[in-house]
Design an enzyme around this catalytic site. Sequence first.
Site, PDB file in Angstrom:
ATOM      1  CD  GLU A  84      16.422  37.629  32.840  1.00  0.00           C
ATOM      2  OE1 GLU A  84      15.541  36.790  32.562  1.00  0.00           O
ATOM      3  OE2 GLU A  84      16.920  37.734  33.956  1.00  0.00           O
ATOM      4  CG  HIS A 102      15.105  43.070  33.436  1.00  0.00           C
ATOM      5  ND1 HIS A 102      14.726  43.093  34.765  1.00  0.00           N
ATOM      6  CD2 HIS A 102      16.196  42.260  33.375  1.00  0.00           C
ATOM      7  CE1 HIS A 102      15.544  42.329  35.474  1.00  0.00           C
ATOM      8  NE2 HIS A 102      16.448  41.813  34.656  1.00  0.00           N
ATOM      9  CG  HIS A 104      19.850  44.053  37.486  1.00  0.00           C
ATOM     10  ND1 HIS A 104      20.980  43.312  37.207  1.00  0.00           N
ATOM     11  CD2 HIS A 104      18.807  43.353  36.957  1.00  0.00           C
ATOM     12  CE1 HIS A 104      20.641  42.225  36.532  1.00  0.00           C
ATOM     13  NE2 HIS A 104      19.336  42.229  36.359  1.00  0.00           N
ATOM     14  CE1 TYR A 123       0.105  61.933  41.060  1.00  0.00           C
ATOM     15  CE2 TYR A 123       0.460  62.967  43.203  1.00  0.00           C
ATOM     16  CZ  TYR A 123       0.584  62.981  41.824  1.00  0.00           C
ATOM     17  OH  TYR A 123       1.196  64.041  41.214  1.00  0.00           O
ATOM     18  CG  HIS A 164      16.284  39.509  38.877  1.00  0.00           C
ATOM     19  ND1 HIS A 164      16.045  38.359  38.162  1.00  0.00           N
ATOM     20  CD2 HIS A 164      16.916  40.344  38.013  1.00  0.00           C
ATOM     21  CE1 HIS A 164      16.531  38.487  36.936  1.00  0.00           C
ATOM     22  NE2 HIS A 164      17.057  39.684  36.826  1.00  0.00           N
ATOM     23  CE1 TYR A 219       0.121  65.219  34.623  1.00  0.00           C
ATOM     24  CE2 TYR A 219       1.505  63.683  33.419  1.00  0.00           C
ATOM     25  CZ  TYR A 219       1.361  64.808  34.218  1.00  0.00           C
ATOM     26  OH  TYR A 219       2.476  65.515  34.596  1.00  0.00           O
TER      27      TYR A 219
END
Length: 223
Positions: A84, A102, A104, A123, A164, A219
Amino acid sequence: MTEPEQEAISRAWSDLVATARRTVADGLVVGTSGNVSVRVPTGAGDIVLVTPTGVHYDRLTAADAVGVRLDGRQVLGELTPTSELPMHLAVHRATDAVAVVHTHAVHATAVSTLVGELPPIHYMTAALGGPVRVAPYALYGTDELAGNLLRALEDRTGALLRNHGTVTYGASLDQAFDRTAQLEWMCRLWLAARCVPGHTPALLTEPQVREAAEKLRGYGRHR
């Protein structure tokens, strides 16, 4: 490469491996699926460290570091970069991302098969820039998938990949990972709520998401 740069790369690789192992420990990936990258500046240009393809994360050592330039040219390591890589590099080139994660993740991948974007069920949608879009399906590891992802990421820090998984990015490995975990949690929440017979989940309005985004800007910061 200077000694300080080598030390920075060593620290970044160690942090990358730890993050990759967290994705497995938290059930966001299985086996060698999913991948992680982090960008490290050097005098000769940035190096993007990436997980290698087909290697279990618990086997990685300091000697296994894999690094490429933004043009994809490998300049560090003997292992083959993740398949990837085009997707990771596309995000690093097009955004201010320092780290990309990334996965799955099961619930997020399930949602990617059902809708065009994750409905604003909570939120924390605002923490990813708004409702998370689903990038159209394309074969993994292709430039087509990378292009689909970039369009889904416009004004967002996370996206779903149809059939994916997920992609999130951030200013650090911790932030990118936290966004991935938050996205998976929101997908799980929406799936649970929509499965109650006779009821439809209440969703947030655009003004409510914007209001949350404003409040989230400060925050976790010190006064």
